[in-house]
Enzyme design. Sequence first.
Site, PDB file in Angstrom:
ATOM      1  N   GLU A  26       7.211   3.503   4.382  1.00  0.00           N
ATOM      2  CA  GLU A  26       7.472   4.624   5.274  1.00  0.00           C
ATOM      3  C   GLU A  26       8.870   5.195   5.168  1.00  0.00           C
ATOM      4  OE1 GLU A  26       8.242   0.819   7.791  1.00  0.00           O
ATOM      5  OE2 GLU A  26       6.897   1.454   6.173  1.00  0.00           O
ATOM      6  N   ASN A  27       9.428   5.306   3.978  1.00  0.00           N
ATOM      7  CA  ASN A  27      10.759   5.886   3.847  1.00  0.00           C
ATOM      8  C   ASN A  27      10.796   7.269   4.508  1.00  0.00           C
ATOM      9  OD1 ASN A  27      11.408   3.748   1.813  1.00  0.00           O
ATOM     10  ND2 ASN A  27       9.948   4.920   0.598  1.00  0.00           N
ATOM     11  N   HIS A  29      -1.036   6.256   8.683  1.00  0.00           N
ATOM     12  CA  HIS A  29      -0.246   5.072   9.048  1.00  0.00           C
ATOM     13  C   HIS A  29       1.236   5.309   8.757  1.00  0.00           C
ATOM     14  CE1 HIS A  29       0.327   0.487   8.905  1.00  0.00           C
ATOM     15  NE2 HIS A  29       1.434   0.951   8.370  1.00  0.00           N
ATOM     16  N   GLU A  30       1.523   5.749   7.531  1.00  0.00           N
ATOM     17  CA  GLU A  30       2.932   5.943   7.161  1.00  0.00           C
ATOM     18  C   GLU A  30       3.566   7.080   7.949  1.00  0.00           C
ATOM     19  OE1 GLU A  30       4.198   3.597   5.446  1.00  0.00           O
ATOM     20  OE2 GLU A  30       2.214   2.754   5.028  1.00  0.00           O
ATOM     21  N   GLU A  90       4.367  -2.135  12.504  1.00  0.00           N
ATOM     22  CA  GLU A  90       3.119  -2.177  11.741  1.00  0.00           C
ATOM     23  C   GLU A  90       1.882  -2.090  12.624  1.00  0.00           C
ATOM     24  OE1 GLU A  90       3.312  -1.528   8.863  1.00  0.00           O
ATOM     25  OE2 GLU A  90       5.372  -2.053   8.371  1.00  0.00           O
ATOM     26  N   GLY A 116       0.828  -1.197   0.000  1.00  0.00           N
ATOM     27  CA  GLY A 116       0.000   0.000   0.000  1.00  0.00           C
ATOM     28  C   GLY A 116       0.861   1.245   0.000  1.00  0.00           C
TER      29      GLY A 116
END
Length: 828
Positions: free
Chosen positions: A258-259, A289-290, A312, A255
């Site tokens: 998260e860089n 979320h990210e 997560e 989806g």
Amino acid sequence: MSVLTRDEAQTRAQLLDVHHYRVDLDLTTGDETFHSQSVIRFTARAAGDTFVDLKPEILHSATLDGEPLDTAALDGNRLPLSLTEGEHELSVTTTMRYSRTGEGMHRFTDPTDGESYVYTQLFMEDVQRVFAAFDQPDLKAVFELGVTAPEGWTVLSNGITEQQPDGSWQAAPTPLLSTYFVCVAAGPWHSVRTEHAGLPFGIHCRRSLAPHLDADAEEILAVTKACYDRYHEKFDEPYPFDSYDQAFVPEFNAGAMENPGLVTFRDEFVFRSAVTVTERQTRAMVIAHEMAHMWFGDLVTLRWWDDIWLNESFAEYMGFQTVNEACADLFPDTWVDFGVTRKAWGYEADQRPSTHPVAPDPEAVPDTASALLNFDGISYAKGASALRQLVAWLGEKDFLAGINIHFKRHKFGNATLADFIDNLAAATDRDVHGWAEQWLRTTGVDTLTPRLDGEGTRWQLTVDRAGSRPHRIEAGVYDRHPDGELTLRERLALDVPQAAPAELPGPRPALVTLNDGDLTYAKLRFDEVSEETALRGLSAVPDPLTRAVIWNALRDMVRDGDLAPVEYLETARAHLPEETELSLVQGVLAFARTQIADRYVSADERPAALATIGEIARALLRRTEDGDAPGLRLTAVRTFVDSATTPEKIASWLEEGTVYGGPELDPELRWRILARLAVLGATDETAIAAELERDPSATGQEGAALCRSALPDPAAKEAAWSALFDTDDLSNYLFTATARGFWQPEQTELVREYVPRFYAAATALGARRGPAMAEAAGRYAFPSYAIDADSLALGESHLTADTMIPALRRKLVDQLDDLRRALTVRGS
């Protein structure tokens, strides 16, 4: 290629202190490969032997402290190093291959305009496909990236990037990062930029999607800013990076990722066709979320992959909770959608043979290959549910206090589950360690059932528990009025196991719903009276979250053989036409269509099941003719199309370009109708080619691939099979589209000969193309509709194959368990 073991990672972490990477990438060397050089400065704490990780097309040179190393010593993905104690500099120059599988440096050429884009996805162990590195999460370092890109391209990275006088791009040095967080996204991006809280914010997509991104930019940026502000109210540590970019990239496997400073999303979140508010809410949740990962994951990172759930589960919980708090004007209650969709994912994963604790024992994650298997409904949905229960038990104030202690103690470092629990315990007098053992180290789903004893106006409620976890729940007690409406008498706060039964003064309730606020993670059952009320009066329950809890219970009852699939469909027919919560309509119809109609009823019963679903869709269409509920109408149209058993009606919609009363057909609906016509044998290659000419986009290419493989024609099936398994030409998305079209319940006899061919073909594909494509094959190319004992026995016999890579084996274990369950539900 060797996978990294936990023991090897621990040994290397004890030996090395990695300080700094200088990485230079040249993206102008052609469409197949790129040039990569990495210079790593590090300290060896003692003399010893170790290795650096890389997966090159060509290893040109490697030097250690200026002395050349033997490139022939490269063993798979490991270049051995013999080190003396002290400071070292390692330089490695390679040619690397672009990926079409979403791993490493993925390259995509947009069929709409011919423009190319590249981006990195370096999760777990794929940094080695881009540059040489000591590739494990607890060897953090500063990264400086330089990129030479074609003229007209923009380069994005973890830090602010600037174009140099020579045309190359330079990214600002990062704070300490794990290797898997390094990110580059390059191409002729369309960008929308702004500033917030003194930092540059940007959203980016490929040029052909520019009008669609512009249409949604205000909402995307509003959600981003609201979540950013809310996290700064929750967390003491400020956002730790110099910018916040979000790139919507093509053919992305997950989806989002998260860089730090540059989150990458699948670009389906740039909506080019009509979507429902629930789908927009999902996008908002993924943004939240990210962003949560910027703290939990990026600022504080796991030491080894057994603790991936910490990343997560936390981000999943915070994503839903923060959108619920910060974006309530756009999305009133995200927890309803979580309850009916995400949570069901967790329940299903936790009842399979492949289940594992939310926090597995470190010995159960001995290497990266086994770690990759834990990205599932346990680490996301069950873990988030456990954290929601923890907050209910602990209190949000103490929970956030513990989280802030965790960030302060471990910022820019690594931490473990033990660290996390210790930091929570520092903020409360409760036994957090005991809670963690009971909730995070165990598998399976508890089942809670109400038992009512008494008479007249004196009743007692006892909660029977099948399982071992403690639960803090709310029990909803409802009365039925003569007009059929249900009203909440009271909501009881209960701890399970109970010290004593709960007193219920008044007449016997019509309905008792355990876990009424959906605060815990457990399967639910009803007492006899409550079950009858739920089935007959579900639409009269006033709270949508309570209705979600009831629908989930009914779903579990079907899956466990405690409720006939036909009775679930009849309940849906009775109540969905009156349902006002869109996420419930979507979730219930999705389960009815993809599980009940396609798997849980027999072939003889299937036409009646589809007819019932079609009747529900027609009722929703009639209800939405006034245009006041466009999302509900869109859901009804999609369901009607997917459930059509004859082609005439949907073919007329396609020919006219609109549904009577709306909506007009956008590309998504046109491809959806054409796909269903293909399954029914009511279209052909000429029509598919004409639609592709009308929509030559990447999504159009995928739609055409699905339609072609869905045609009920032996030649079409053989061509699709060959494309899937005999060549490696298909990208990850085209593979998925082709696989999704291949198996159809209406075509069971036509494709029966391919069932035994699947296992050897998928095993060979996994060995050639790696875990991402193996997982795609197991998920989408598996013969899901061959539901019989012979198919189950065939699949089980192939699980003994030593050549099957872990990602495929895990997926097949799950698929075969689902097949076993379908046979049980059918009574076969």
